[in-house]
Scaffold this motif. Structure first.
Motif, short mmCIF file in Angstrom:
data_model
loop_
_atom_site.label_atom_id
_atom_site.label_comp_id
_atom_site.label_asym_id
_atom_site.label_seq_id
_atom_site.Cartn_x
_atom_site.Cartn_y
_atom_site.Cartn_z
N GLU A 45 -2.73 -7.88 28.67
CA GLU A 45 -2.30 -7.59 27.81
C GLU A 45 -3.31 -7.39 26.61
N TYR A 46 -4.46 -7.34 26.63
CA TYR A 46 -5.48 -6.81 25.76
C TYR A 46 -5.32 -5.45 25.45
N ALA A 47 -5.04 -5.22 26.65
CA ALA A 47 -5.28 -3.27 27.03
C ALA A 47 -3.80 -2.75 25.78
N LEU A 48 -3.19 -3.69 26.03
CA LEU A 48 -1.55 -3.23 25.19
C LEU A 48 -1.65 -3.77 23.75
N ALA A 90 -4.07 11.71 22.74
CA ALA A 90 -4.68 11.29 21.53
C ALA A 90 -5.39 9.71 21.57
N ILE A 91 -4.46 9.02 22.22
CA ILE A 91 -5.09 7.93 22.35
C ILE A 91 -5.94 7.68 23.24
N MET A 92 -5.93 8.74 24.70
CA MET A 92 -6.91 8.70 25.26
C MET A 92 -8.65 9.47 24.08
N ALA A 93 -8.29 10.08 23.76
CA ALA A 93 -9.32 10.98 23.15
C ALA A 93 -10.02 9.80 21.88
N GLY A 94 -9.20 8.66 21.59
CA GLY A 94 -9.72 7.95 21.12
C GLY A 94 -10.70 6.34 22.22
N LEU A 95 -10.48 6.55 22.78
CA LEU A 95 -10.68 5.86 23.74
C LEU A 95 -12.33 5.94 24.03
N ALA A 117 -13.45 1.85 32.80
CA ALA A 117 -13.23 0.97 33.23
C ALA A 117 -11.67 0.69 31.82
N VAL A 118 -12.16 -0.13 30.09
CA VAL A 118 -11.04 0.26 29.77
C VAL A 118 -10.11 1.04 29.64
N VAL A 158 -6.58 0.84 30.21
CA VAL A 158 -5.28 1.84 29.13
C VAL A 158 -4.70 2.39 29.59
N LEU A 159 -4.83 4.20 30.54
CA LEU A 159 -4.21 5.04 31.15
C LEU A 159 -2.79 4.45 32.57
#
Length: 103
Positions: free
Chosen positions: A9-12, A35-40, A46-47, A51-52
């Protein structure tokens, strides 16, 4: 950081919904996922993995239910399924994909 269901839920809520929550699933592109992954990139492995994995689950379910033809996440997992491929989108370029001002 919370565990189990709370981590999902946190990742979402923290990373996925702010980026793509206002889009229809069929309109989300691989470039937006990159872009989402680049932002991470400054977050832990682990995060990034959480997310992925969540994105993969969302789009796998959407594909099974006929909401998308192909998952924009497919092809982003390495053979081991544990890490995402390095994005071709840099963290500085990522906001431009969403038409946001770059700091």
């Amino acid at each position: 950081m919370p565990y189990g269901r709370e981590r999902n839920e946190y990742a979402l809520n923290q990373y996925i919904l702010p980026a793509i929550g206002s889009y229809r699933l069929r309109d989300i592109t691989p470039m937006q996922i990159q872009a989402i992954m680049a932002g991470l990139s400054d977050k832990s492995n682990a995060v990034q993995s959480k997310v992925l994995i969540n994105l993969g689950s969302i789009f796998h379910t959407a594909q099974e239910n006929g909401l998308v033809v192909k998952s924009p996440v497919s092809g982003m997992m390495k053979a081991s399924g544990k890490n995402w491929k390095k994005s071709t989108v840099s963290p500085k370029l990522a906001p431009a994909i969403w038409n946001l001002p770059i700091n």
